[in-house]
Scaffold this motif. Structure first.
Motif, PDB file in Angstrom:
ATOM      1  N   ILE A  46       0.975  -1.151  -0.024  1.00  0.00           N
ATOM      2  CA  ILE A  46      -0.028   0.052  -0.048  1.00  0.00           C
ATOM      3  C   ILE A  46       0.881   1.271  -0.128  1.00  0.00           C
ATOM      4  N   THR A  47       1.814   1.214   0.913  1.00  0.00           N
ATOM      5  CA  THR A  47       2.803   2.516   0.478  1.00  0.00           C
ATOM      6  C   THR A  47       3.690   2.529  -0.728  1.00  0.00           C
ATOM      7  N   ARG A  48       3.843   1.412  -1.129  1.00  0.00           N
ATOM      8  CA  ARG A  48       4.383   1.449  -2.656  1.00  0.00           C
ATOM      9  C   ARG A  48       3.275   2.319  -3.526  1.00  0.00           C
ATOM     10  N   GLU A  49       2.141   1.691  -3.534  1.00  0.00           N
ATOM     11  CA  GLU A  49       1.213   2.654  -4.213  1.00  0.00           C
ATOM     12  C   GLU A  49       1.006   4.074  -4.051  1.00  0.00           C
ATOM     13  N   ARG A  50       1.122   4.565  -2.699  1.00  0.00           N
ATOM     14  CA  ARG A  50       1.351   5.893  -2.334  1.00  0.00           C
ATOM     15  C   ARG A  50       2.260   6.485  -2.953  1.00  0.00           C
ATOM     16  N   LEU A  51       3.393   5.850  -2.881  1.00  0.00           N
ATOM     17  CA  LEU A  51       4.591   6.477  -3.512  1.00  0.00           C
ATOM     18  C   LEU A  51       4.776   6.685  -4.804  1.00  0.00           C
ATOM     19  N   ILE A  52       4.184   5.724  -5.278  1.00  0.00           N
ATOM     20  CA  ILE A  52       4.002   5.848  -6.958  1.00  0.00           C
ATOM     21  C   ILE A  52       3.013   6.971  -7.430  1.00  0.00           C
ATOM     22  N   ALA A  53       2.013   7.187  -6.701  1.00  0.00           N
ATOM     23  CA  ALA A  53       1.185   8.266  -7.107  1.00  0.00           C
ATOM     24  C   ALA A  53       1.539   9.602  -6.620  1.00  0.00           C
ATOM     25  N   VAL A  54       2.210   9.652  -5.298  1.00  0.00           N
ATOM     26  CA  VAL A  54       2.588  11.205  -4.903  1.00  0.00           C
ATOM     27  C   VAL A  54       3.958  11.605  -5.403  1.00  0.00           C
ATOM     28  N   ALA A  55       4.670  10.624  -5.570  1.00  0.00           N
ATOM     29  CA  ALA A  55       6.233  11.035  -6.111  1.00  0.00           C
ATOM     30  C   ALA A  55       6.673  10.765  -7.315  1.00  0.00           C
ATOM     31  N   GLY A  56       5.722  10.196  -8.136  1.00  0.00           N
ATOM     32  CA  GLY A  56       5.846   9.941  -9.545  1.00  0.00           C
ATOM     33  C   GLY A  56       6.904   9.061  -9.855  1.00  0.00           C
ATOM     34  N   ALA A  57       7.141   7.875  -9.005  1.00  0.00           N
ATOM     35  CA  ALA A  57       7.773   6.839  -9.355  1.00  0.00           C
ATOM     36  C   ALA A  57       7.198   5.995 -10.478  1.00  0.00           C
ATOM     37  N   ILE A  58       8.085   5.549 -11.267  1.00  0.00           N
ATOM     38  CA  ILE A  58       7.651   4.652 -12.390  1.00  0.00           C
ATOM     39  C   ILE A  58       8.202   3.002 -12.286  1.00  0.00           C
ATOM     40  N   GLU A  59       7.393   2.236 -12.752  1.00  0.00           N
ATOM     41  CA  GLU A  59       7.733   0.984 -12.560  1.00  0.00           C
ATOM     42  C   GLU A  59       8.535   0.386 -13.726  1.00  0.00           C
ATOM     43  N   GLU A  60       9.711  -0.308 -13.411  1.00  0.00           N
ATOM     44  CA  GLU A  60      10.612  -0.617 -14.408  1.00  0.00           C
ATOM     45  C   GLU A  60      11.427  -1.908 -14.040  1.00  0.00           C
ATOM     46  N   PRO A  61      11.336  -2.891 -14.677  1.00  0.00           N
ATOM     47  CA  PRO A  61      12.181  -3.862 -14.424  1.00  0.00           C
ATOM     48  C   PRO A  61      13.753  -3.521 -14.090  1.00  0.00           C
ATOM     49  N   THR A  62      14.335  -4.157 -13.070  1.00  0.00           N
ATOM     50  CA  THR A  62      15.476  -3.755 -12.469  1.00  0.00           C
ATOM     51  C   THR A  62      16.468  -5.031 -12.404  1.00  0.00           C
ATOM     52  N   THR A  63      17.473  -5.105 -12.599  1.00  0.00           N
ATOM     53  CA  THR A  63      18.529  -5.918 -12.694  1.00  0.00           C
ATOM     54  C   THR A  63      19.756  -5.521 -12.000  1.00  0.00           C
ATOM     55  N   LEU A  64      20.536  -6.296 -11.771  1.00  0.00           N
ATOM     56  CA  LEU A  64      21.930  -6.062 -10.713  1.00  0.00           C
ATOM     57  C   LEU A  64      22.750  -5.037 -11.696  1.00  0.00           C
ATOM     58  N   ASP A  65      22.641  -5.473 -12.851  1.00  0.00           N
ATOM     59  CA  ASP A  65      23.379  -4.544 -14.109  1.00  0.00           C
ATOM     60  C   ASP A  65      22.973  -3.194 -14.023  1.00  0.00           C
ATOM     61  N   THR A  66      21.651  -3.143 -14.174  1.00  0.00           N
ATOM     62  CA  THR A  66      21.089  -1.629 -14.428  1.00  0.00           C
ATOM     63  C   THR A  66      21.207  -0.786 -13.070  1.00  0.00           C
ATOM     64  N   LEU A  67      21.361  -1.731 -11.869  1.00  0.00           N
ATOM     65  CA  LEU A  67      21.208  -0.912 -10.510  1.00  0.00           C
ATOM     66  C   LEU A  67      22.502  -0.316 -10.125  1.00  0.00           C
ATOM     67  N   HIS A  68      23.656  -0.778 -10.811  1.00  0.00           N
ATOM     68  CA  HIS A  68      24.931  -0.080 -10.965  1.00  0.00           C
ATOM     69  C   HIS A  68      25.035   1.362 -11.287  1.00  0.00           C
ATOM     70  N   GLY A  69      23.894   1.862 -12.065  1.00  0.00           N
ATOM     71  CA  GLY A  69      23.908   3.151 -12.389  1.00  0.00           C
ATOM     72  C   GLY A  69      22.841   3.930 -11.513  1.00  0.00           C
ATOM     73  N   ALA A  70      22.641   3.424 -10.290  1.00  0.00           N
ATOM     74  CA  ALA A  70      21.801   4.127  -9.446  1.00  0.00           C
ATOM     75  C   ALA A  70      22.496   5.171  -8.536  1.00  0.00           C
ATOM     76  N   GLU A  71      21.812   6.411  -8.518  1.00  0.00           N
ATOM     77  CA  GLU A  71      22.122   7.449  -7.832  1.00  0.00           C
ATOM     78  C   GLU A  71      21.833   7.550  -6.284  1.00  0.00           C
ATOM     79  N   GLU A  72      20.488   7.065  -6.096  1.00  0.00           N
ATOM     80  CA  GLU A  72      20.033   7.069  -4.848  1.00  0.00           C
ATOM     81  C   GLU A  72      18.950   5.661  -4.562  1.00  0.00           C
TER      82      GLU A  72
END
Length: 256
Positions: A186-212
């Motif tokens: 439920i908190t995930r749904e709230r954050l997507i709605a209020v913070a503009g998060a997008i759903e995106e498949p994530t791998t360990l390789d793509t995660l190495h580009g993470a800033e936060e």
């Protein structure tokens, strides 16, 4: 700490259920949990709706009207506390409600990735069967980390052991999609709605580009992540994390 067992309220440490209850013997039951702010539960109706869905999903009968009354009575007895409300239905027919203190967690989390395969039979259901999640957390702690980040054997990043996972790349807040069989928080749904998060498949390789990155749940709200295995995030908490937490708190205050 207070507990209600089938409507009987008393100290949580003195609450009892029969040892023959399959909720204990086989981990067969459903539960849900949410945060209390000065005794006021956040998103209680949504959590109760999800709880009913979990019960239906495992074919567990529960007197939901009685449970609602017992929750109201326990909240009145507990008073204006900041804490956690947890409620359960066991296969043995018991309804359990608890008011507990907020758990102690570090302000910033260090995560180890742990290989994990989601259970498709109970996909989307909040059941007692959390032994695998708890083991993953212990395995991470044995390596000197605070908690685990669950990753499939094929390298798809899923979620925390009891939380959703969010991360930032190019200033955009992202989270793994429900299609990867993560839990519909439920908190995930709230954050997507209020913070503009997008759903995106994530791998360990793509995660190495993470800033936060951060973990999110009803009880912890937002917990910044500083380390994932050997990856050290530059901003902890970063501006996107702080913005997301602020928007979530605004939503909580509005709905309370």
């Amino acid at each position: 700490m207070l507990a209600s067992v089938d409507g009987a309220i008393g100290p949580a440490g003195e609450a009892r259920v029969p040892v023959t209850d399959d909720g204990l013997l086989r981990g067969d039951g459903a539960f849900d949990a949410l945060r209390l702010y000065g005794g006021r539960p956040f998103a209680l109706d949504e959590h109760l709706t999800r709880f009913e869905r979990s019960c239906a999903g495992i074919r567990l009968e529960c007197d939901h009207a009685a449970l609602r009354r017992e929750i109201a009575a326990l909240l009145e007895a507990a008073g204006p506390v900041d804490g956690v409300l947890r409620f359960y239905a066991t296969r043995g027919g018991r309804r359990i409600v608890l008011v507990l203190p907020l758990p102690q967690r570090p302000a910033v989390a260090r995560l180890a990735t742990i290989r994990y395969a989601p259970n498709r039979v109970t996909d989307g259901l909040k059941t007692f069967s959390y032994a695998a999640n708890m083991l993953a957390s212990r395995l991470a702690q044995e390596q000197g980390y605070d908690d685990a980040l669950l990753v499939t054997p094929h390298g798809r990043v899923l979620e925390g052991t009891t939380s959703s996972f969010f991360w930032v790349r190019d200033g955009v807040l992202r989270t793994p999609p429900l299609e990867d069989r993560i839990f519909g928080s439920i908190t995930r749904e709230r954050l997507i709605a209020v913070a503009g998060a997008i759903e995106e498949p994530t791998t360990l390789d793509t995660l190495h580009g993470a800033e936060e990155a951060f973990l999110a749940s009803s009880v912890r709200e937002v917990q910044p992540v500083a380390v994932i295995d050997e990856l050290r995030l530059a901003a902890t908490p970063g501006p996107v994390t702080l913005h997301a937490h602020a928007r979530l708190r605004e939503a909580i205050e509005r709905e309370l």
